[in-house]
Design an enzyme around this catalytic site. Structure first.
Site, PDB file in Angstrom:
ATOM      1  N   ARG A 294      -0.957   4.016  53.506  1.00 58.91           N
ATOM      2  CA  ARG A 294      -0.529   2.764  54.107  1.00 58.91           C
ATOM      3  C   ARG A 294       0.683   3.051  54.988  1.00 58.91           C
ATOM      4  O   ARG A 294       1.653   3.651  54.525  1.00 58.91           O
ATOM      5  CB  ARG A 294      -0.162   1.773  53.007  1.00 58.91           C
ATOM      6  CG  ARG A 294       0.264   0.460  53.563  1.00 58.91           C
ATOM      7  CD  ARG A 294       0.537  -0.528  52.468  1.00 58.91           C
ATOM      8  NE  ARG A 294       0.904  -1.793  53.079  1.00 58.91           N
ATOM      9  CZ  ARG A 294       1.131  -2.888  52.392  1.00 58.91           C
ATOM     10  NH1 ARG A 294       1.018  -2.866  51.088  1.00 58.91           N
ATOM     11  NH2 ARG A 294       1.452  -3.993  52.996  1.00 58.91           N
TER      12      ARG A 294
ATOM     13  N   HIS B  94       1.155  -7.379  57.155  1.00 56.17           N
ATOM     14  CA  HIS B  94       0.132  -7.743  56.151  1.00 56.17           C
ATOM     15  C   HIS B  94      -1.266  -7.693  56.778  1.00 56.17           C
ATOM     16  O   HIS B  94      -2.177  -8.383  56.330  1.00 56.17           O
ATOM     17  CB  HIS B  94       0.346  -9.176  55.601  1.00 56.17           C
ATOM     18  CG  HIS B  94       1.649  -9.396  54.896  1.00 56.17           C
ATOM     19  ND1 HIS B  94       2.412 -10.515  55.116  1.00 56.17           N
ATOM     20  CD2 HIS B  94       2.299  -8.668  53.981  1.00 56.17           C
ATOM     21  CE1 HIS B  94       3.501 -10.462  54.359  1.00 56.17           C
ATOM     22  NE2 HIS B  94       3.454  -9.336  53.657  1.00 56.17           N
TER      23      HIS B  94
ATOM     24  N   GLY C 243       6.807 -11.433  50.280  1.00 53.61           N
ATOM     25  CA  GLY C 243       6.778 -11.528  51.745  1.00 53.61           C
ATOM     26  C   GLY C 243       5.575 -12.391  52.096  1.00 53.61           C
ATOM     27  O   GLY C 243       4.557 -12.302  51.419  1.00 53.61           O
TER      28      GLY C 243
ATOM     29  N   LYS D  67       3.652   4.329  45.454  1.00 54.01           N
ATOM     30  CA  LYS D  67       2.565   3.748  44.654  1.00 54.01           C
ATOM     31  C   LYS D  67       1.290   4.492  44.968  1.00 54.01           C
ATOM     32  O   LYS D  67       1.073   4.918  46.119  1.00 54.01           O
ATOM     33  CB  LYS D  67       2.371   2.273  45.042  1.00 54.01           C
ATOM     34  CG  LYS D  67       3.451   1.368  44.549  1.00 54.01           C
ATOM     35  CD  LYS D  67       3.013  -0.091  44.748  1.00 54.01           C
ATOM     36  CE  LYS D  67       4.229  -0.973  44.798  1.00 54.01           C
ATOM     37  NZ  LYS D  67       4.305  -1.877  45.917  1.00 54.01           N
TER      38      LYS D  67
ATOM     39  N   GLU E  34      -5.933  -5.004  49.468  1.00 55.13           N
ATOM     40  CA  GLU E  34      -5.566  -4.103  50.562  1.00 55.13           C
ATOM     41  C   GLU E  34      -6.020  -2.680  50.260  1.00 55.13           C
ATOM     42  O   GLU E  34      -6.441  -1.949  51.157  1.00 55.13           O
ATOM     43  CB  GLU E  34      -4.057  -4.143  50.783  1.00 55.13           C
ATOM     44  CG  GLU E  34      -3.589  -5.488  51.304  1.00 55.13           C
ATOM     45  CD  GLU E  34      -2.102  -5.712  51.162  1.00 55.13           C
ATOM     46  OE1 GLU E  34      -1.380  -5.408  52.119  1.00 55.13           O
ATOM     47  OE2 GLU E  34      -1.655  -6.194  50.109  1.00 55.13           O
TER      48      GLU E  34
HETATM   49  P1  AMP Z   1       3.245 -10.608  45.864  1.00 54.61           P
HETATM   50  O1  AMP Z   1       4.364 -10.279  46.814  1.00 54.61           O
HETATM   51  O2  AMP Z   1       1.960 -10.917  46.545  1.00 54.61           O
HETATM   52  O3  AMP Z   1       3.104  -9.596  44.749  1.00 54.61           O
HETATM   53  O4  AMP Z   1       3.674 -11.971  45.142  1.00 54.61           O
HETATM   54  C1  AMP Z   1       4.719 -12.004  44.212  1.00 54.61           C
HETATM   55  C2  AMP Z   1       5.172 -13.438  44.008  1.00 54.61           C
HETATM   56  O5  AMP Z   1       4.077 -14.249  43.534  1.00 54.61           O
HETATM   57  C3  AMP Z   1       6.215 -13.567  42.896  1.00 54.61           C
HETATM   58  O6  AMP Z   1       7.511 -13.392  43.404  1.00 54.61           O
HETATM   59  C4  AMP Z   1       6.021 -14.990  42.435  1.00 54.61           C
HETATM   60  O7  AMP Z   1       6.908 -15.803  43.164  1.00 54.61           O
HETATM   61  C5  AMP Z   1       4.622 -15.353  42.848  1.00 54.61           C
HETATM   62  N1  AMP Z   1       3.770 -15.707  41.673  1.00 54.61           N
HETATM   63  C6  AMP Z   1       3.072 -14.893  40.867  1.00 54.61           C
HETATM   64  N2  AMP Z   1       2.437 -15.607  39.907  1.00 54.61           N
HETATM   65  C7  AMP Z   1       2.738 -16.916  40.113  1.00 54.61           C
HETATM   66  C8  AMP Z   1       2.396 -18.154  39.467  1.00 54.61           C
HETATM   67  N3  AMP Z   1       1.590 -18.198  38.409  1.00 54.61           N
HETATM   68  N4  AMP Z   1       2.911 -19.288  39.974  1.00 54.61           N
HETATM   69  C9  AMP Z   1       3.729 -19.271  41.046  1.00 54.61           C
HETATM   70  N5  AMP Z   1       4.060 -18.142  41.702  1.00 54.61           N
HETATM   71  C10 AMP Z   1       3.595 -16.985  41.253  1.00 54.61           C
END
Ligand code: AMP
Length: 395
Positions: A90, A179, A210, A14, A382
């Site tokens: 990163r 994190h 995570g 990325k 981040e």
């Molecule tokens: P991240 O690892 O920080 O990118 O978070 C990804 C996770 O955020 C996804 O697998 C979802 O489970 C959760 N997520 C994203 N949008 C929503 C939402 N509107 N409501 C509940 N969970 C969400």
């Protein structure tokens, strides 16, 4: 300064090109299927996304593809790669060697290499990204920003495991936490929002695919839920969080799993996916639970319960708490999960304003006026932290 940020995985990479002062993002994208065939997705704000199939046998070709599209007269955002002042990488695991970000030189690369046994999946890929950039941009300064560094201020009682001490002394077995760049960013923002930089006790809840919590006193991390690796803590999308080690012996004996198979189950098939059997995505779980799926509801209950338990533990560890921060995919977006977690914390002065909490992805205080503990939603950034560290070290 204009900084290129690289997050290299084993078959993906990325990137984000941004201004370290103020955080304007000029371009971002993703190289996928490195070592297989190669695909580039390039995004520039206000323009249509570009998708290209480009052969990427190694990370070298991936970095070259990123630089080529960045200087492309139509799809690009700069005239020459000279406009990239520095590159920030990163890096997952800095072991005990890195308490902060550092300029990449031979010594730094050697130290990252020494951390490979601690981060066997990520550190080799991070190194491939670094080495490819060094080869293609030999005169551009490069900086490494570690996921573990922010947590290195933990006191021994928080990071030591209760196993024979020689494993810490000889083999570096201890809690490291991950994190860290996110926890550093959101805790600093929370301290700003609290307006008391001299004395603050903040619990950061990074809840995504995570997830981890950290306890931060006066800007310094004093405890965190992840451990030597990112499997520890509370249940995540597909990771189990802390489990009784006896379960490993029991299941390995019963099913003849070797340790790799067992860890694959704990890393990829557990967490809220494992409990629900539905999905690792909280949106799917919300929908299934609303339609009466009891195991999806159990997974959500378990997640909220374990986060709430750690909040209680960290408030005790710090002798109180001034602010709780919610960040990352679930923390920023899920009104229901934030409410669920805070239910039952009223005894410690945590009172959420249900109306204010109906918000997504904005930096906002959602505590009730009479709440003794402030509750903040702070979208994590981040990349901005990596850009700021890189610029500070290269000025
Ligand atoms: P991240 O690892 O920080 O990118 O978070 C990804 C996770 O955020 C996804 O697998 C979802 O489970 C959760 N997520 C994203 N949008 C929503 C939402 N509107 N409501 C509940 N969970 C969400």
């Amino acid at each position: 300064m204009k900084i290129l940020i690289i997050n290299a995985g084993s078959s993906s990479l990325k990137y984000q090109f941004m201004e370290s002062d103020g955080g304007e993002v000029f371009a971002r994208g993703l190289c996928e299927r490195i070592g297989i065939d190669g695909r580039l997705t390039h995004k520039v704000p206000g323009r249509e996304d570009v998708k290209q199939d480009i052969p990427m046998p190694t990370h070298g070709e991936a970095i070259q593809a990123v630089l080529d599209i960045m200087v492309d007269p139509e799809k690009g955002v700069i005239r020459s790669t000279d406009e990239i002042a520095a590159v920030g990488h990163r890096v997952l695991h800095g072991g005990m060697a890195f308490t902060e970000s550092c300029i990449i030189d031979e010594k730094c690369i050697e130290a990252i290499r020494k951390c490979i046994p601690l981060g066997p999946l990520h550190n080799p890929a991070n190194l491939m990204g670094i080495e490819a950039c060094q080869k293609i941009m030999p005169t551009t300064p490069q900086v490494a920003v570690f996921d573990t560094a922010f947590h290195m201020t933990m006191p021994p009682r928080a990071y030591i495991y209760a196993i024979p001490y020689e494993y810490y002394e000889k083999d570096d077995v201890r809690r490291y936490g991950f994190h860290g760049t996110s926890h550093r960013y959101v805790s600093a923002r929370a301290i700003d929002m609290l307006g008391n930089p001299e004395h603050s006790r903040v619990i950061c809840c990074h809840l995504g695919n995570g997830s981890s919590l950290s306890a931060v006193v006066d800007g310094k991390c004093v405890d965190t839920t992840m451990g030597l690796g990112p499997l520890a803590g509370f249940p995540m999308g597909t990771r189990s969080g802390d489990v009784d080690a006896t379960i490993l012996e029991y299941l390995m004996g019963r099913y003849g799993y070797d340790i790799k198979e067992m860890l694959n189950i704990l890393n990829k098939k557990s967490g809220v996916l494992g409990i629900s059997g539905v999905s690792s995505d909280f949106r799917d779980l919300d929908e299934a639970a609303a339609n009466g799926n009891e195991r999806a509801q159990l997974a959500l209950d378990k997640f909220a319960y374990e986060v709430r338990k750690f909040i209680g533990a960290y408030a005790s560890a710090m002798g109180g708490v001034d602010a709780i921060v919610f960040t990352a995919g679930v923390g920023e977006n899920s009104t229901d999960m934030r409410e669920h977690i805070c239910q039952g914390l009223e005894y410690m002065g945590v009172k959420m304003d249900a109306e204010k909490n109906r918000v997504r992805g904005r930096e906002v205080d959602v505590s009730a006026p009479d709440s003794r503990v402030r509750i903040f939603i702070i979208p994590t950034n981040e990349e901005l932290m990596i850009a700021m560290d890189t610029a500070a070290l290269c000025r």
